[in-house]
Design a protein around this motif. Structure first.
Motif, PDB file in Angstrom:
ATOM      1  N   THR A   1      -0.762   4.343  -0.302  1.00 54.48           N
ATOM      2  CA  THR A   1      -1.783   5.387  -0.150  1.00 54.48           C
ATOM      3  C   THR A   1      -1.671   6.062   1.210  1.00 54.48           C
ATOM      4  O   THR A   1      -2.607   6.061   1.997  1.00 54.48           O
TER       5      THR A   1
ATOM      6  N   ALA B   1       0.835  -1.206   0.000  1.00 59.18           N
ATOM      7  CA  ALA B   1       0.000   0.000   0.000  1.00 59.18           C
ATOM      8  C   ALA B   1       0.867   1.252   0.000  1.00 59.18           C
ATOM      9  O   ALA B   1       1.748   1.410   0.845  1.00 59.18           O
TER      10      ALA B   1
ATOM     11  N   TRP C   1       5.617  10.809   1.647  1.00 57.70           N
ATOM     12  CA  TRP C   1       6.490  10.821   0.478  1.00 57.70           C
ATOM     13  C   TRP C   1       7.675  11.750   0.677  1.00 57.70           C
ATOM     14  O   TRP C   1       8.788  11.461   0.234  1.00 57.70           O
TER      15      TRP C   1
END
Length: 288
Positions: free
Chosen positions: A187, A185, A193
């Motif tokens: 998300t 995953a 990030w």
């Protein structure tokens, strides 16, 4: 690296996602730099396979243990436990007959073991997770084996090329691991990030290149001794960012571990255990 990793976890990044993105981004950048510098030119197939294999098996395992430990215990604790590895490398090299035992080295081993015992005394504080400590110890032991094996099978590979291949190999491991688990995953929050990019570009790519550049200017002995500042920086940064604190006994234990490393890495003719993770781990690919 430990601080960036903790901040990524706070943003919802999983251990699997962190490892996948870290090695994918860092490996890609390092491969480009290695190609631009000609480090991969005319590299024997055996050397390429050895570098990839070290990443697939050794470095992937070490990093998995390290970041799993980081998800469970304080960053400062992980850094101090991991830094037992130079003394373990020394002990392994002696056991394998690559180095000779000496009074100084025996003292260093004893001091390091006493220091790590004091660091682990944090179990008495009520916020200590033994599983995390064992994972960190496992990372140190795995790192030791990685260095001892790599010293023999990659002696003729340029360090930049080797580091790039190791990162790509580790990336491949986590791609396959994610596929077998049904996917990884990605998300999580945008902040995740950012911290993953910092971990990959600052604590991996930047640190590796700076370590190589610095060693070229001051020599391997000075570089390995200066690398002792690494866990100190982690402890200070973790205190500033997360408010982590060590007890007086744990501070003493950490000082003993670093003193033992200093004894092991002090200038000498041969320095197998002088390899440093200065970078997040990858400078251990360099043979001093």
């Amino acid at each position: 690296m430990a601080v960036f990793g903790k901040l990524a976890y706070d943003a919802g990044v999983s251990v699997d996602a962190l490892l996948l993105v870290r090695f994918g981004l860092a490996g890609g950048v390092l491969i480009v730099i290695a190609l631009a510098r000609g480090a991969l030119r005319r590299l024997p197939r055996r050397a390429v396979l050895a570098g990839l294999g070290m990443g697939v098996f050794g470095y992937a395992a070490q990093s998995g243990l390290y970041f799993s430990a980081l998800a469970r215990i304080d960053a400062s604790m992980v850094a101090l436990i991991l830094y037992l590895y130079p003394v373990l490398v020394m002990a392994g090299a002696i056991a394998l007959g690559r180095e000779r035992a000496s009074r100084r080295r025996v003292w260093a081993l004893g001091i390091a073991l006493a220091g790590i015992a004091l660091v682990l005394s944090g179990a008495m504080t009520g916020r200590f997770v033994w599983q995390g400590a064992l994972l960190a110890l496992g990372a140190a032991v795995t790192y030791t084996g990685y260095i001892l094996v790599g010293d023999r099978v990659t002696a003729d590979v340029p360090p930049l090329a080797l580091t790039a291949l190791v990162c790509i190999g580790a990336f491949g491991t986590f791609v396959i691991f994610g596929f077998l688990r049904g996917g990884t995953a990605l998300t999580f929050a945008p902040a995740g990030w950012f911290w993953l990019a910092a971990l990959s570009l600052v604590s991996t790519v930047g640190a590796i290149l700076l370590f190589f550049a610095g060693m070229a200017r001051v020599g391997p002995s000075v570089a390995s001794i200066l690398s002792i500042l690494e866990p100190v920086v982690t402890v200070v940064a973790a205190a500033a960012v997360f408010g982590e604190t060590l007890s007086v006994i744990q501070w003493l234990g950490g000082a003993l571990v670093l003193a033992a490393v200093l004894i092991v890495q002090w200038p000498r003719r041969q320095s197998l255990s002088g390899l440093s993770p200065g970078s997040a781990d990858a400078a251990a690919d360099l043979r001093v």
